[in-house]
Design a protein around this motif. Structure first.
Motif, PDB file in Angstrom:
ATOM      1  N   THR A 180       0.826  -1.209   0.000  1.00  0.00           N
ATOM      2  CA  THR A 180       0.000   0.000   0.000  1.00  0.00           C
ATOM      3  C   THR A 180       0.859   1.257   0.000  1.00  0.00           C
ATOM      4  O   THR A 180       0.522   2.260  -0.644  1.00  0.00           O
ATOM      5  CB  THR A 180      -0.960  -0.015   1.203  1.00  0.00           C
ATOM      6  OG1 THR A 180      -1.687  -1.248   1.223  1.00  0.00           O
ATOM      7  CG2 THR A 180      -1.953   1.138   1.127  1.00  0.00           C
ATOM      8  N   VAL A 214      -7.564   2.176  -3.297  1.00  0.00           N
ATOM      9  CA  VAL A 214      -7.968   1.086  -2.415  1.00  0.00           C
ATOM     10  C   VAL A 214      -9.469   0.848  -2.514  1.00  0.00           C
ATOM     11  O   VAL A 214      -9.936  -0.301  -2.502  1.00  0.00           O
ATOM     12  CB  VAL A 214      -7.546   1.384  -0.965  1.00  0.00           C
ATOM     13  CG1 VAL A 214      -8.171   0.376  -0.001  1.00  0.00           C
ATOM     14  CG2 VAL A 214      -6.031   1.349  -0.833  1.00  0.00           C
ATOM     15  N   ILE A 215     -10.244   1.930  -2.633  1.00  0.00           N
ATOM     16  CA  ILE A 215     -11.699   1.791  -2.800  1.00  0.00           C
ATOM     17  C   ILE A 215     -12.020   1.055  -4.094  1.00  0.00           C
ATOM     18  O   ILE A 215     -12.935   0.221  -4.149  1.00  0.00           O
ATOM     19  CB  ILE A 215     -12.379   3.176  -2.772  1.00  0.00           C
ATOM     20  CG1 ILE A 215     -12.300   3.771  -1.361  1.00  0.00           C
ATOM     21  CG2 ILE A 215     -13.824   3.079  -3.230  1.00  0.00           C
ATOM     22  CD1 ILE A 215     -12.824   5.182  -1.257  1.00  0.00           C
ATOM     23  N   LEU A 218     -11.409  -2.524  -3.454  1.00  0.00           N
ATOM     24  CA  LEU A 218     -12.203  -3.082  -2.356  1.00  0.00           C
ATOM     25  C   LEU A 218     -13.260  -4.095  -2.793  1.00  0.00           C
ATOM     26  O   LEU A 218     -13.432  -5.131  -2.141  1.00  0.00           O
ATOM     27  CB  LEU A 218     -12.852  -1.939  -1.570  1.00  0.00           C
ATOM     28  CG  LEU A 218     -13.308  -2.236  -0.142  1.00  0.00           C
ATOM     29  CD1 LEU A 218     -12.129  -2.660   0.710  1.00  0.00           C
ATOM     30  CD2 LEU A 218     -13.966  -0.994   0.463  1.00  0.00           C
ATOM     31  N   LEU A 221     -12.771  -7.937  -2.668  1.00  0.00           N
ATOM     32  CA  LEU A 221     -12.855  -8.681  -1.416  1.00  0.00           C
ATOM     33  C   LEU A 221     -14.251  -9.277  -1.197  1.00  0.00           C
ATOM     34  O   LEU A 221     -14.428 -10.127  -0.333  1.00  0.00           O
ATOM     35  CB  LEU A 221     -12.499  -7.780  -0.231  1.00  0.00           C
ATOM     36  CG  LEU A 221     -11.115  -7.134  -0.253  1.00  0.00           C
ATOM     37  CD1 LEU A 221     -10.908  -6.281   0.989  1.00  0.00           C
ATOM     38  CD2 LEU A 221     -10.027  -8.188  -0.334  1.00  0.00           C
ATOM     39  N   TRP A 222     -15.203  -8.804  -1.966  1.00  0.00           N
ATOM     40  CA  TRP A 222     -16.586  -9.253  -1.787  1.00  0.00           C
ATOM     41  C   TRP A 222     -16.984 -10.339  -2.783  1.00  0.00           C
ATOM     42  O   TRP A 222     -18.116 -10.814  -2.756  1.00  0.00           O
ATOM     43  CB  TRP A 222     -17.540  -8.064  -1.941  1.00  0.00           C
ATOM     44  CG  TRP A 222     -17.494  -7.139  -0.768  1.00  0.00           C
ATOM     45  CD1 TRP A 222     -16.486  -6.268  -0.454  1.00  0.00           C
ATOM     46  CD2 TRP A 222     -18.461  -7.011   0.255  1.00  0.00           C
ATOM     47  NE1 TRP A 222     -16.781  -5.590   0.707  1.00  0.00           N
ATOM     48  CE2 TRP A 222     -17.994  -6.030   1.167  1.00  0.00           C
ATOM     49  CE3 TRP A 222     -19.700  -7.617   0.511  1.00  0.00           C
ATOM     50  CZ2 TRP A 222     -18.705  -5.661   2.291  1.00  0.00           C
ATOM     51  CZ3 TRP A 222     -20.423  -7.237   1.629  1.00  0.00           C
ATOM     52  CH2 TRP A 222     -19.915  -6.272   2.510  1.00  0.00           C
ATOM     53  N   TYR A 360      -4.702  -7.645  -3.021  1.00  0.00           N
ATOM     54  CA  TYR A 360      -5.542  -7.578  -1.827  1.00  0.00           C
ATOM     55  C   TYR A 360      -6.468  -8.780  -1.671  1.00  0.00           C
ATOM     56  O   TYR A 360      -6.478  -9.449  -0.633  1.00  0.00           O
ATOM     57  CB  TYR A 360      -6.359  -6.279  -1.828  1.00  0.00           C
ATOM     58  CG  TYR A 360      -5.527  -5.038  -1.674  1.00  0.00           C
ATOM     59  CD1 TYR A 360      -4.614  -4.909  -0.630  1.00  0.00           C
ATOM     60  CD2 TYR A 360      -5.645  -3.973  -2.559  1.00  0.00           C
ATOM     61  CE1 TYR A 360      -3.841  -3.757  -0.481  1.00  0.00           C
ATOM     62  CE2 TYR A 360      -4.874  -2.824  -2.415  1.00  0.00           C
ATOM     63  CZ  TYR A 360      -3.980  -2.728  -1.384  1.00  0.00           C
ATOM     64  OH  TYR A 360      -3.222  -1.588  -1.234  1.00  0.00           O
ATOM     65  N   SER A 390     -17.256  -7.855   4.680  1.00  0.00           N
ATOM     66  CA  SER A 390     -17.180  -6.787   5.685  1.00  0.00           C
ATOM     67  C   SER A 390     -15.884  -6.880   6.476  1.00  0.00           C
ATOM     68  O   SER A 390     -15.206  -5.863   6.709  1.00  0.00           O
ATOM     69  CB  SER A 390     -18.378  -6.868   6.637  1.00  0.00           C
ATOM     70  OG  SER A 390     -19.595  -6.697   5.941  1.00  0.00           O
ATOM     71  N   SER A 393     -12.997  -5.827   4.283  1.00  0.00           N
ATOM     72  CA  SER A 393     -13.002  -4.378   4.066  1.00  0.00           C
ATOM     73  C   SER A 393     -12.465  -3.641   5.283  1.00  0.00           C
ATOM     74  O   SER A 393     -11.676  -2.691   5.160  1.00  0.00           O
ATOM     75  CB  SER A 393     -14.423  -3.909   3.753  1.00  0.00           C
ATOM     76  OG  SER A 393     -14.917  -4.537   2.587  1.00  0.00           O
ATOM     77  N   LEU A 396      -8.707  -4.136   5.433  1.00  0.00           N
ATOM     78  CA  LEU A 396      -8.018  -3.367   4.397  1.00  0.00           C
ATOM     79  C   LEU A 396      -7.993  -1.884   4.745  1.00  0.00           C
ATOM     80  O   LEU A 396      -6.983  -1.196   4.524  1.00  0.00           O
ATOM     81  CB  LEU A 396      -8.709  -3.579   3.049  1.00  0.00           C
ATOM     82  CG  LEU A 396      -8.065  -2.874   1.851  1.00  0.00           C
ATOM     83  CD1 LEU A 396      -6.595  -3.263   1.731  1.00  0.00           C
ATOM     84  CD2 LEU A 396      -8.804  -3.211   0.563  1.00  0.00           C
ATOM     85  N   ILE A 397      -9.075  -1.390   5.316  1.00  0.00           N
ATOM     86  CA  ILE A 397      -9.105   0.012   5.741  1.00  0.00           C
ATOM     87  C   ILE A 397      -8.079   0.245   6.847  1.00  0.00           C
ATOM     88  O   ILE A 397      -7.396   1.278   6.888  1.00  0.00           O
ATOM     89  CB  ILE A 397     -10.525   0.396   6.213  1.00  0.00           C
ATOM     90  CG1 ILE A 397     -11.480   0.424   5.013  1.00  0.00           C
ATOM     91  CG2 ILE A 397     -10.511   1.765   6.907  1.00  0.00           C
ATOM     92  CD1 ILE A 397     -12.932   0.581   5.383  1.00  0.00           C
ATOM     93  N   LEU A 400      -4.759   0.355   5.188  1.00  0.00           N
ATOM     94  CA  LEU A 400      -4.653   1.643   4.504  1.00  0.00           C
ATOM     95  C   LEU A 400      -4.280   2.746   5.482  1.00  0.00           C
ATOM     96  O   LEU A 400      -3.375   3.559   5.216  1.00  0.00           O
ATOM     97  CB  LEU A 400      -5.982   1.974   3.814  1.00  0.00           C
ATOM     98  CG  LEU A 400      -6.116   3.373   3.212  1.00  0.00           C
ATOM     99  CD1 LEU A 400      -5.090   3.578   2.097  1.00  0.00           C
ATOM    100  CD2 LEU A 400      -7.542   3.598   2.689  1.00  0.00           C
TER     101      LEU A 400
END
Length: 479
Positions: A180, A214-215, A218, A221-222, A360, A390, A393, A396-397, A400
């Motif tokens: 990152t 990153v968004i 994201l 990941l789902w 990621y 969730s 996420s 990852l946040i 970040l």
């Protein structure tokens, strides 16, 4: 490019319809290997499978002969896959595992350590080739050992497995922070001159760009079906090789004079750069999978020698070219030192930006699978996806936030190498092998293993202390 699909090992278990959900099966930060068999199907690994990830169905996996990778039942319950990787294929796999983020820092490490530090780089390459050989011997000793953590348990019981697994997770986390930071640094250069300002968000342009990137990553990941993101592994591998090629082409055709001075030796910097060097060779946690995928596992040692020789030559060449091109001004990431006007530089920068974004979902896959394994079998697949997504996420946040708080690539990478990678690559394999083969070892081999354990421990200790102090001092000076 079908052969490229064999690289990056963690997909061996991540993206199979049926997986052994155990914390011992964890991929490494920079090597996610897919195995293609005649261009048709993904190879999986070891062990009995207890749960089919998405549907939570019980499935039965055949525990085959020693020369087989554990066969799996595909979605139709029909196909079994055997280990059939040739010597050449295995060399390609291992080289693909080893080439990664660490290559960016080799010119910086050589310039700061002095040209004599190349002997440390080469020595670590030799040591890592030797310890990969030791892992192969441990797997040969006990056919039931299917992965790195299994070897830890074979040597030291449950404690060995817990320690090995803990270090593997630490490496994944710290490497993702490094990825990152690299993403942020290179985005700033790619969009130089761009000025983003949000009054309600107290972030710099660089930080805003990183948040946006990153968004964008994201949603991966789902994804409910992890096999649908297997293409990311190939993309990440190609980006790593593209970076290497662009640096070579810049040195040859970029109009940069390759005549900058390199000091002989800067001893005070050796502890820090040892972490950078060892990180470049980190791939041992996935070598057991490569061993199990080979048609003739007895050639694993030769595969290791050839692969580490190739990678060491590539790293050494890149380190000298980068240091000679840019001298004392070389950046901790070689892509940030390349001439901004060259199209090669733009290609390298974009490749460096895209590489973390392909990592990621792949790196979070084992965590997602562990979560899925713990959830009640009666829970709907949609709720499982929501919980997994969730959690990924949130993590990852958090990564970040940490990366934006400590944007010092070389220190974080050096700390990762000294604190974690040197244990996984040198200390643990020697300790595991020595414990397992204690009664059979000759005195010279025993001495060699203890010397490597001591050397690795000293490098790890001093490298961790120096990298941590440098990181703290830089943070304090910045603020």
């Amino acid at each position: 490019m079908s052969s490229v699909l064999m690289w990056m090992n963690s997909l061996i278990w991540k993206f199979s319809p049926c997986i052994e959900l155990d914390t011992s099966a964890i991929p490494t930060r920079k090597k996610v290997l897919t195995e293609s068999v005649n261009g048709e199907s993904l190879r999986t690994k070891w062990g009995s499978c207890d749960v089919c990830v998405e549907e939570n169905k019980v499935c039965k996996c055949n525990q085959g002969k020693d020369d087989e990778v554990m066969a799996i039942i595909n979605e139709n319950g029909e196909k079994h896959i055997k280990a059939d990787s040739s010597f050449t294929h295995s060399v390609i796999n291992m080289v693909g595992m080893l080439i990664g983020l660490g290559q960016l820092s080799t010119p910086y490490a050589l310039q700061n350590g002095g040209w004599a530090s190349v002997f440390l780089l080469i020595g670590l390459g030799i040591a890592c080739a030797y310890t990969s050989h030791l892992l192969g011997k441990c797997l040969e000793k006990n056919a039931k050992s299917r992965n790195y953590s299994d070897i830890g348990q074979q040597a030291f019981g449950v404690k060995g497995r817990v320690i090995a697994t803990t270090f593997i997770y630490m490496e994944i986390f710290m490497a993702l922070v490094s990825y990152t930071i690299s993403l942020s640094d290179n985005l700033t250069t790619v969009f130089s001159g761009t000025n983003l300002h949000m009054p309600w968000l107290h972030l710099t342009t660089s930080q805003i760009l990183t948040v946006i990137a990153v968004i964008v990553a994201l949603p991966s990941l789902w994804l409910r079906d992890l096999s649908s993101i297997s293409f990311l592994s190939t993309g990440g591998i190609l980006m790593s090789f593209l970076i290497f090629i662009t640096v070579l082409c810049t040195a040859a055709f970029g109009g940069v004079k390759v005549n900058q001075p390199i000091p002989i030796l800067q001893l005070h910097n050796i502890p820090v750069i040892s972490g950078l060097y060892i990180f470049s060779f980190a791939g041992h946690i996935v070598f057991p999978d490569l061993y199990k995928s080979m048609k003739d596992p007895s050639k694993f040692t030769k595969v290791s020698i050839v692969s580490f020789s190739i990678v060491t030559i590539l790293y050494t060449s890149l380190a000298f070219m980068g240091a000679k091109m840019f001298g004392p001004g070389v950046n901790s990431q070689i892509t940030l030192s390349m001439p901004k006007h060259l199209i090669l530089t733009k290609i390298a920068l974009w490749a460096t930006v895209l590489t973390p974004m392909t990592k990621y979902a792949l790196e979070f896959a084992p965590i997602a699978m562990q979560v899925d394994h713990k959830l009640p079998s009666s829970m709907s697949s949609q709720m499982r996806m929501f919980i997994r997504g969730s959690l990924g996420s949130i993590m990852l946040i958090g990564i970040l936030g940490l990366a934006l708080s400590i944007p010092y690539f070389q220190y974080v990478l050096g700390l990762t190498g000294s604190l974690v990678s040197i244990s996984i690559c040198i200390i643990f394999p020697c300790a595991f092998y020595t414990k397992i083969f204690w009664s059979q070892l000759s005195k010279p081999l025993l001495v060699l293993n203890f010397v490597l354990i001591g050397f690795g421990s000293l490098c790890g200790l001093f490298g961790t202390i120096t990298s941590f102090k440098s990181l703290i001092n830089t943070i304090q000076n910045t603020h």
